[in-house]
Design a protein around this motif. Structure first.
Motif, mmCIF file in Angstrom:
data_model
loop_
_atom_site.group_PDB
_atom_site.id
_atom_site.type_symbol
_atom_site.label_atom_id
_atom_site.label_comp_id
_atom_site.label_asym_id
_atom_site.label_seq_id
_atom_site.Cartn_x
_atom_site.Cartn_y
_atom_site.Cartn_z
ATOM 1 N N PRO A 12 0.834 -1.195 0.000
ATOM 2 C CA PRO A 12 0.000 0.000 0.000
ATOM 3 C C PRO A 12 0.875 1.254 0.000
ATOM 4 O O PRO A 12 1.929 1.280 0.625
ATOM 5 C CB PRO A 12 -0.790 -0.119 1.314
ATOM 6 N N THR A 13 0.444 2.239 -0.730
ATOM 7 C CA THR A 13 1.181 3.496 -0.751
ATOM 8 C C THR A 13 0.375 4.519 0.034
ATOM 9 O O THR A 13 -0.406 5.262 -0.536
ATOM 10 C CB THR A 13 1.430 3.976 -2.192
ATOM 11 N N ASN A 30 5.164 2.890 12.308
ATOM 12 C CA ASN A 30 4.117 2.693 11.301
ATOM 13 C C ASN A 30 4.570 1.849 10.112
ATOM 14 O O ASN A 30 3.892 1.796 9.095
ATOM 15 C CB ASN A 30 3.622 4.054 10.805
ATOM 16 N N SER A 31 5.699 1.177 10.234
ATOM 17 C CA SER A 31 6.223 0.409 9.097
ATOM 18 C C SER A 31 5.587 -0.970 8.947
ATOM 19 O O SER A 31 5.891 -1.686 8.001
ATOM 20 C CB SER A 31 7.745 0.283 9.189
ATOM 21 N N ALA A 32 4.691 -1.340 9.858
ATOM 22 C CA ALA A 32 3.848 -2.529 9.679
ATOM 23 C C ALA A 32 2.432 -1.999 9.514
ATOM 24 O O ALA A 32 1.914 -1.329 10.405
ATOM 25 C CB ALA A 32 3.943 -3.469 10.873
ATOM 26 N N ILE A 33 1.832 -2.269 8.380
ATOM 27 C CA ILE A 33 0.545 -1.661 8.047
ATOM 28 C C ILE A 33 -0.555 -2.715 8.062
ATOM 29 O O ILE A 33 -0.497 -3.695 7.320
ATOM 30 C CB ILE A 33 0.615 -0.986 6.655
ATOM 31 N N ALA A 34 -1.548 -2.509 8.939
ATOM 32 C CA ALA A 34 -2.694 -3.411 9.008
ATOM 33 C C ALA A 34 -3.715 -2.979 7.956
ATOM 34 O O ALA A 34 -4.057 -1.806 7.863
ATOM 35 C CB ALA A 34 -3.320 -3.374 10.394
ATOM 36 N N LEU A 35 -4.179 -3.935 7.176
ATOM 37 C CA LEU A 35 -5.147 -3.671 6.120
ATOM 38 C C LEU A 35 -6.458 -4.377 6.427
ATOM 39 O O LEU A 35 -6.479 -5.352 7.183
ATOM 40 C CB LEU A 35 -4.598 -4.178 4.780
ATOM 41 N N VAL A 41 0.995 -5.672 5.979
ATOM 42 C CA VAL A 41 2.159 -5.500 5.120
ATOM 43 C C VAL A 41 3.279 -4.973 6.008
ATOM 44 O O VAL A 41 3.120 -3.973 6.705
ATOM 45 C CB VAL A 41 1.872 -4.504 3.973
ATOM 46 N N ASP A 42 4.405 -5.673 5.992
ATOM 47 C CA ASP A 42 5.555 -5.284 6.801
ATOM 48 C C ASP A 42 6.627 -4.700 5.883
ATOM 49 O O ASP A 42 7.214 -5.421 5.082
ATOM 50 C CB ASP A 42 6.092 -6.511 7.559
ATOM 51 N N PRO A 47 15.335 -8.610 4.774
ATOM 52 C CA PRO A 47 16.524 -7.762 4.898
ATOM 53 C C PRO A 47 16.595 -6.688 3.807
ATOM 54 O O PRO A 47 16.958 -5.552 4.088
ATOM 55 C CB PRO A 47 17.676 -8.761 4.784
ATOM 56 N N ALA A 48 16.225 -7.035 2.577
ATOM 57 C CA ALA A 48 16.263 -6.055 1.482
ATOM 58 C C ALA A 48 15.272 -4.920 1.739
ATOM 59 O O ALA A 48 15.578 -3.744 1.493
ATOM 60 C CB ALA A 48 15.956 -6.735 0.152
ATOM 61 N N GLN A 49 14.067 -5.258 2.229
ATOM 62 C CA GLN A 49 13.080 -4.222 2.536
ATOM 63 C C GLN A 49 13.559 -3.334 3.680
ATOM 64 O O GLN A 49 13.376 -2.113 3.649
ATOM 65 C CB GLN A 49 11.740 -4.859 2.907
ATOM 66 N N ALA A 50 14.173 -3.949 4.700
ATOM 67 C CA ALA A 50 14.686 -3.179 5.831
ATOM 68 C C ALA A 50 15.795 -2.237 5.367
ATOM 69 O O ALA A 50 15.832 -1.064 5.758
ATOM 70 C CB ALA A 50 15.204 -4.124 6.916
ATOM 71 N N ASN A 51 16.676 -2.732 4.505
ATOM 72 C CA ASN A 51 17.758 -1.913 3.961
ATOM 73 C C ASN A 51 17.175 -0.732 3.178
ATOM 74 O O ASN A 51 17.604 0.416 3.345
ATOM 75 C CB ASN A 51 18.644 -2.762 3.060
#
Length: 200
Positions: A12-13, A30-35, A41-42, A47-51
């Motif tokens: 989600p954007t 807020n980096s874990a988004i409940a839909l 969506v985390d 690791p790539a997303q965290a980076n």
């Protein structure tokens, strides 16, 4: 052989919640988004997303080479910060483990340039920042920002989004208790539906 097209679920954007641009710890929370529908969506899920998340905020280079252990540390700090934000927003005592986690993250890296000694040029001061310490520096910056937010006048405006199932936090402005227009529209629609149902 027929190629099967992979189904990609887009993240989600959502626009940043009020206060995220001033406080990176709020963005982390807020980096874990409940839909709707029980989906989450985390943004730190791999690791790539965290980076990528850290790079977007100037806390890590693009090629930091984040490992799962590092992403896990970041997700763990997020949960501790969320716990403190929840306590502050509800006016409840904080969990001691959450306070300890914030303090540990802030004290893990030096805050002053340390004395170094080169055999040829002699003494000098510098802040060590080897690649292995990138995550520690990011965690320290995020923890310090959370401590700053929780002890600032802005803490009075810290609140959870008032639209179910959203779990994001924001700094309230006026009567607005939603992190985004989407959440505000969903909350108003739910209230209108409840009124219609009650009048039937």
């Amino acid at each position: 052989m027929r190629k099967v097209k992979a189904r990609v679920i887009e993240q989600p954007t959502l626009p940043p919640a009020q206060g995220e641009e001033e406080h990176i710890s709020l963005a982390l929370a807020n980096s874990a988004i409940a839909l709707p529908g029980g989906l989450t969506v985390d943004l730190l899920g791999t690791p790539a997303q965290a980076n990528h998340w850290l790079t977007e905020r100037g806390l890590a280079p693009v090629d930091a080479g984040m490992r799962e252990m590092c992403a896990t540390q970041l997700r763990s700090l997020r949960e501790q910060i969320r716990s403190l934000f929840a306590s502050r927003a509800a006016g409840l005592p904080a969990l001691p483990a959450a306070v300890t986690a914030i303090n540990d993250a802030m004290t893990r890296v030096p805050t002053a340039p340390l004395l170094q000694w080169d055999d040829k040029t002699g003494p000098y001061r510098s802040t060590p920042h080897p690649t292995t310490a990138i995550v520690d520096h990011a965690l320290a910056a995020l923890a310090a920002d959370a401590a700053d937010l929780l002890t600032s006048p802005d803490a009075e405006r810290l609140t959870a989004c008032g639209s179910t199932p959203c779990t994001r936090y924001l700094l309230r402005h006026g009567r607005r208790h939603w992190c985004s227009t989407r959440c505000g529209d969903r909350a108003r629609a739910a209230r209108a539906y409840a009124r219609r149902s009650a009048s039937q």
